[in-house]
Design a protein around this motif. Structure first.
Motif, PDB file in Angstrom:
ATOM      1  N   GLY A  89      34.792  49.801  14.213  1.00  0.00           N
ATOM      2  CA  GLY A  89      33.877  48.923  13.482  1.00  0.00           C
ATOM      3  C   GLY A  89      33.698  47.559  14.101  1.00  0.00           C
ATOM      4  N   GLY A  90      34.195  47.361  15.313  1.00  0.00           N
ATOM      5  CA  GLY A  90      34.043  46.086  16.000  1.00  0.00           C
ATOM      6  C   GLY A  90      33.111  46.218  17.183  1.00  0.00           C
ATOM      7  N   ARG A  91      33.252  45.343  18.142  1.00  0.00           N
ATOM      8  CA  ARG A  91      32.410  45.376  19.338  1.00  0.00           C
ATOM      9  C   ARG A  91      33.211  44.864  20.531  1.00  0.00           C
ATOM     10  N   GLN A  92      32.749  45.258  21.701  1.00  0.00           N
ATOM     11  CA  GLN A  92      33.385  44.812  22.932  1.00  0.00           C
ATOM     12  C   GLN A  92      32.969  43.370  23.220  1.00  0.00           C
ATOM     13  N   PRO A  93      33.895  42.528  23.649  1.00  0.00           N
ATOM     14  CA  PRO A  93      33.523  41.143  23.967  1.00  0.00           C
ATOM     15  C   PRO A  93      32.578  41.083  25.160  1.00  0.00           C
ATOM     16  N   ASP A  94      31.879  39.970  25.279  1.00  0.00           N
ATOM     17  CA  ASP A  94      31.186  39.668  26.519  1.00  0.00           C
ATOM     18  C   ASP A  94      32.228  39.400  27.597  1.00  0.00           C
ATOM     19  N   GLY A  95      31.757  39.349  28.831  1.00  0.00           N
ATOM     20  CA  GLY A  95      32.660  39.071  29.944  1.00  0.00           C
ATOM     21  C   GLY A  95      32.100  39.673  31.208  1.00  0.00           C
ATOM     22  N   PHE A  96      32.803  39.507  32.300  1.00  0.00           N
ATOM     23  CA  PHE A  96      32.389  40.154  33.541  1.00  0.00           C
ATOM     24  C   PHE A  96      33.633  40.636  34.278  1.00  0.00           C
ATOM     25  N   PHE A  97      33.404  41.460  35.274  1.00  0.00           N
ATOM     26  CA  PHE A  97      34.492  42.028  36.066  1.00  0.00           C
ATOM     27  C   PHE A  97      34.539  41.302  37.414  1.00  0.00           C
ATOM     28  N   TYR A  98      35.631  40.601  37.649  1.00  0.00           N
ATOM     29  CA  TYR A  98      35.764  39.881  38.902  1.00  0.00           C
ATOM     30  C   TYR A  98      36.329  40.811  39.978  1.00  0.00           C
ATOM     31  N   GLU A  99      35.994  40.492  41.215  1.00  0.00           N
ATOM     32  CA  GLU A  99      36.491  41.283  42.345  1.00  0.00           C
ATOM     33  C   GLU A  99      37.962  40.980  42.594  1.00  0.00           C
ATOM     34  N   LEU A 100      38.641  41.936  43.181  1.00  0.00           N
ATOM     35  CA  LEU A 100      40.051  41.777  43.506  1.00  0.00           C
ATOM     36  C   LEU A 100      40.203  41.075  44.851  1.00  0.00           C
ATOM     37  N   PHE A 101      41.348  40.462  45.052  1.00  0.00           N
ATOM     38  CA  PHE A 101      41.602  39.760  46.299  1.00  0.00           C
ATOM     39  C   PHE A 101      42.084  40.726  47.379  1.00  0.00           C
ATOM     40  N   LEU A 102      41.842  40.328  48.618  1.00  0.00           N
ATOM     41  CA  LEU A 102      42.261  41.116  49.771  1.00  0.00           C
ATOM     42  C   LEU A 102      43.318  40.344  50.546  1.00  0.00           C
ATOM     43  N   ASP A 103      44.209  41.086  51.211  1.00  0.00           N
ATOM     44  CA  ASP A 103      45.233  40.420  52.012  1.00  0.00           C
ATOM     45  C   ASP A 103      44.718  40.166  53.425  1.00  0.00           C
ATOM     46  N   GLU A 104      45.614  39.757  54.310  1.00  0.00           N
ATOM     47  CA  GLU A 104      45.240  39.408  55.685  1.00  0.00           C
ATOM     48  C   GLU A 104      44.541  40.555  56.398  1.00  0.00           C
ATOM     49  N   ALA A 105      44.944  41.782  56.081  1.00  0.00           N
ATOM     50  CA  ALA A 105      44.385  42.961  56.750  1.00  0.00           C
ATOM     51  C   ALA A 105      43.185  43.537  56.012  1.00  0.00           C
ATOM     52  N   GLY A 106      42.734  42.863  54.948  1.00  0.00           N
ATOM     53  CA  GLY A 106      41.590  43.359  54.199  1.00  0.00           C
ATOM     54  C   GLY A 106      41.938  44.400  53.161  1.00  0.00           C
ATOM     55  N   GLN A 107      43.251  44.580  52.871  1.00  0.00           N
ATOM     56  CA  GLN A 107      43.678  45.520  51.852  1.00  0.00           C
ATOM     57  C   GLN A 107      43.787  44.808  50.502  1.00  0.00           C
ATOM     58  N   LYS A 108      43.597  45.559  49.426  1.00  0.00           N
ATOM     59  CA  LYS A 108      43.661  44.954  48.105  1.00  0.00           C
ATOM     60  C   LYS A 108      45.065  44.421  47.822  1.00  0.00           C
ATOM     61  N   ILE A 109      45.108  43.244  47.186  1.00  0.00           N
ATOM     62  CA  ILE A 109      46.374  42.640  46.802  1.00  0.00           C
ATOM     63  C   ILE A 109      47.020  43.483  45.712  1.00  0.00           C
ATOM     64  N   SER A 110      48.319  43.695  45.854  1.00  0.00           N
ATOM     65  CA  SER A 110      49.057  44.478  44.872  1.00  0.00           C
ATOM     66  C   SER A 110      50.354  43.759  44.533  1.00  0.00           C
ATOM     67  N   LYS A 111      50.635  43.581  43.220  1.00  0.00           N
ATOM     68  CA  LYS A 111      51.898  42.960  42.821  1.00  0.00           C
ATOM     69  C   LYS A 111      53.093  43.770  43.313  1.00  0.00           C
ATOM     70  N   SER A 112      52.974  45.106  43.236  1.00  0.00           N
ATOM     71  CA  SER A 112      54.095  45.955  43.628  1.00  0.00           C
ATOM     72  C   SER A 112      54.338  45.894  45.133  1.00  0.00           C
ATOM     73  N   LYS A 113      53.274  45.743  45.923  1.00  0.00           N
ATOM     74  CA  LYS A 113      53.427  45.641  47.371  1.00  0.00           C
ATOM     75  C   LYS A 113      53.869  44.241  47.794  1.00  0.00           C
ATOM     76  N   GLY A 114      53.524  43.252  46.984  1.00  0.00           N
ATOM     77  CA  GLY A 114      53.861  41.883  47.349  1.00  0.00           C
ATOM     78  C   GLY A 114      53.110  41.399  48.565  1.00  0.00           C
ATOM     79  N   ASN A 115      51.870  41.885  48.757  1.00  0.00           N
ATOM     80  CA  ASN A 115      51.109  41.543  49.957  1.00  0.00           C
ATOM     81  C   ASN A 115      50.121  40.412  49.720  1.00  0.00           C
ATOM     82  N   GLY A 116      50.309  39.668  48.657  1.00  0.00           N
ATOM     83  CA  GLY A 116      49.408  38.568  48.358  1.00  0.00           C
ATOM     84  C   GLY A 116      50.058  37.221  48.594  1.00  0.00           C
ATOM     85  N   LEU A 117      49.460  36.237  47.994  1.00  0.00           N
ATOM     86  CA  LEU A 117      49.902  34.864  48.117  1.00  0.00           C
ATOM     87  C   LEU A 117      50.253  34.382  46.713  1.00  0.00           C
ATOM     88  N   SER A 118      51.394  33.772  46.537  1.00  0.00           N
ATOM     89  CA  SER A 118      51.766  33.264  45.219  1.00  0.00           C
ATOM     90  C   SER A 118      51.195  31.859  45.034  1.00  0.00           C
TER      91      SER A 118
END
Length: 540
Positions: free
Chosen positions: A271-300
């Protein structure tokens, strides 16, 4: 500067576009709660990270823009999913064996491995709040555990029982055969073990507000869904939150598009509704791979703030949120200098241009004055992060005073106290130089043509006044390159950087000489031509 609503609506800046769409929705159906609710989510099994910052920051940008387009008050909830059952022990925790003995329990029912709070979830929630407070965000913290246990979700949970089969029908096609056999949107919390159970539900009773299931010992249990005795599977849980709290706006990562679609369907069933919003793109690491918390290949966040300012991080998050971007150390210098340039533009910008300037949004319409780095420009040139990096490279800097010695010649009135942003950049640039530039420095000798050009450059500099402006110096450098048959002047400048700085790129050379000084630059050229830089690895 105050920008009128009509001018704002002409802007293509993404926060204004988002806010306008939300304002139109609110105008069609004003919220009964009397305010517009923005929300962000956080999974407290791990520490807050750069994605957490990005989501709260971007949502804040839309919230601020909305406030300029609408008189309806706003609130921002940062929601912690701390009722989730812990599935695995994070690698970076102390007392991992103790935590492992509580697998399956809500995070707020597991003792704090750090020994500072009443639970693991409470510890992580405190870290989240400290993280957000560090950046001055205006938000209200919400805990899933508190919402479930206090009864905030109770009425909507009864509605889940009433429409239980319809919710299952939405989700089942997306599950494998094994998962379909046990799937239930309702997950009971076992009264014996405290674990969140993923078990088939034998019967639901909306009137009583209960579910019946077999517990881990095989016994039938009838249990209330109220008061924190259950939680929902996460897609249904997301919808529950939207409906029970009447959320108006929530953005999320592109990887959650399908899940958000399912949660939106469940919200409508409830009986409700989905909020407005948008989907942002994910970040890429140095090699162009998607950042993953489990891989730890991003920047803190802490890693970014070792080499750059909070303002540069905010600018990185502001720019092109729907475009995949590399999130690595080498993006920081450009973000610092882009921020300084955008801030320098503010005083002269007309309202229409100002509404599209990221800095105006970052400071909610009141950006600081005094120049992009705390100094006014001299000779049309701002003392940039890139310039500081190259000064650090020439003097092999490991102390701020080594750079301030040159800054004082360029801007005699500047001190670390009078120009704190510049002083912060000095510290960041030295850290960046020591960690990334110095290990990769590789000087080379000049070939015959380059040697002749450098010798002429040294003579030309000797003939210039000591206070020659950057543009005058740059003109002479260009002309020397032309006279020595560098068909592509980029090759001439690249040679200067490789021979004098030990790297393949650098600053606008005339600006560098103006800051570093004509005399020291002549000395640097002499050392390069004599092979001293190659022998000693640079530095004066």
């Amino acid at each position: 500067m105050v920008i009128d609503r009509a001018t704002l609506l002409e802007s293509k800046a993404w926060p204004i576009v988002e806010a306008q769409r939300l304002a139109e929705r609110v105008a069609r159906q004003p919220p009964a709660k009397g305010h517009v609710l923005f929300q962000t989510g956080y999974g407290p099994s791990g520490l807050p990270h750069i994605g957490t910052f990005g989501e709260v920051f971007r949502t804040t940008m839309v919230r601020q823009a909305f406030a300029r387009l609408s008189d309806v008050p706003t609130r921002l909830y940062t929601f912690s999913d701390d009722m989730d059952g812990l599935r695995k022990v994070p690698d970076n925790l102390p007392n991992r064996d103790m935590v492992g003995s509580h697998l399956g329990k809500p995070l707020t029912s597991i003792p704090d491995p750090f020994g500072t709070h009443e639970s693991f979830g409470a510890h992580m929630n405190a870290r989240l709040r400290a993280f957000l407070d560090r950046f001055g965000f205006d938000y209200t913290f919400q805990s899933a555990t508190a919402c479930y246990r206090s009864g905030v979700f109770d009425a909507t949970l009864i509605r889940v029982l009433e429409r239980y089969d319809a919710i299952k029908a939405v989700v089942m096609p997306y599950l494998g055969a094994e998962r379909q056999a046990s799937y239930s949107p309702v997950l009971p919390v076992c009264p014996k073990t405290g674990r969140v159970l993923q078990v088939p539900i034998e019967r639901v009773d909306p009137d009583a507000g209960t579910v019946v299931y077999r517990d881990e010992d095989g016994h039938f249990v009838e249990q209330s869904v109220r008061g924190g005795n259950c939680k929902l599977q996460w897609r249904a849980d997301w919808a529950l939150r939207w409906v029970a709290l009447d959320v108006d706006y929530e953005m999320s990562g592109k990887d959650l598009i399908d899940s958000a679609k399912l949660s939106g369907q469940i919200a409508r069933i409830l009986g409700g509704r989905q909020p407005d919003g948008f989907f942002y793109e994910l970040f890429l690491d140095e090699a162009g791979q998607k950042i993953s918390k489990s891989k730890g290949n991003g920047l803190s966040v802490d890693q970014w703030l070792r080499y750059g300012t909070e303002q540069s991080l905010a600018l990185f998050m502001f720019q092109a949120p729907k475009k995949a971007k590399r999130l690595y150390f080498d993006v920081i210098p450009r973000q610092e200098d882009d921020y300084a340039s955008l801030l320098e533009q503010v005083p002269a910008q007309e309202p229409r241009a100002l509404a599209s300037n990221p800095v105006w949004h970052m400071y909610d319409g009141a950006p600081p004055t005094g120049g992009g780095n705390g100094l006014g420009p001299r000779g049309g040139q701002v003392l940039s992060y890139a310039m500081l990096l190259n000064l650090a490279a020439v003097v092999n800097a490991d102390r701020p005073e080594q750079l301030w010695r040159f800054i004082a010649k360029y801007a005699p009135d500047a001190t670390p106290e009078s120009a704190p942003r510049l002083d912060a950049l000095v510290h960041h640039a030295i850290a960046y130089y020591q960690d990334f530039v110095l290990p990769a420095k590789a000087y080379r000798l000049a070939d015959a043509r380059e040697r002749a050009a450098l010798e002429e450059l040294e003579r030309t500099l000797a003939a210039l006044p000591a206070e020659a402006e950057a543009e005058a110096i740059q003109y002479e450098v260009y002309e020397i390159g032309k006279r020595h048959d560098f068909a592509n002047l980029r090759d001439w400048f690249k040679a200067l950087y490789e021979i004098l700085l030990g790297q393949d790129q650098g600053p606008r050379f005339g600006s560098f000489v103006a800051v570093y000084g004509i005399g020291p630059t002549r000395e640097l050229i002499g050392k390069a031509l004599g092979g001293a830089l190659l022998a000693k690895g640079g530095g004066l």
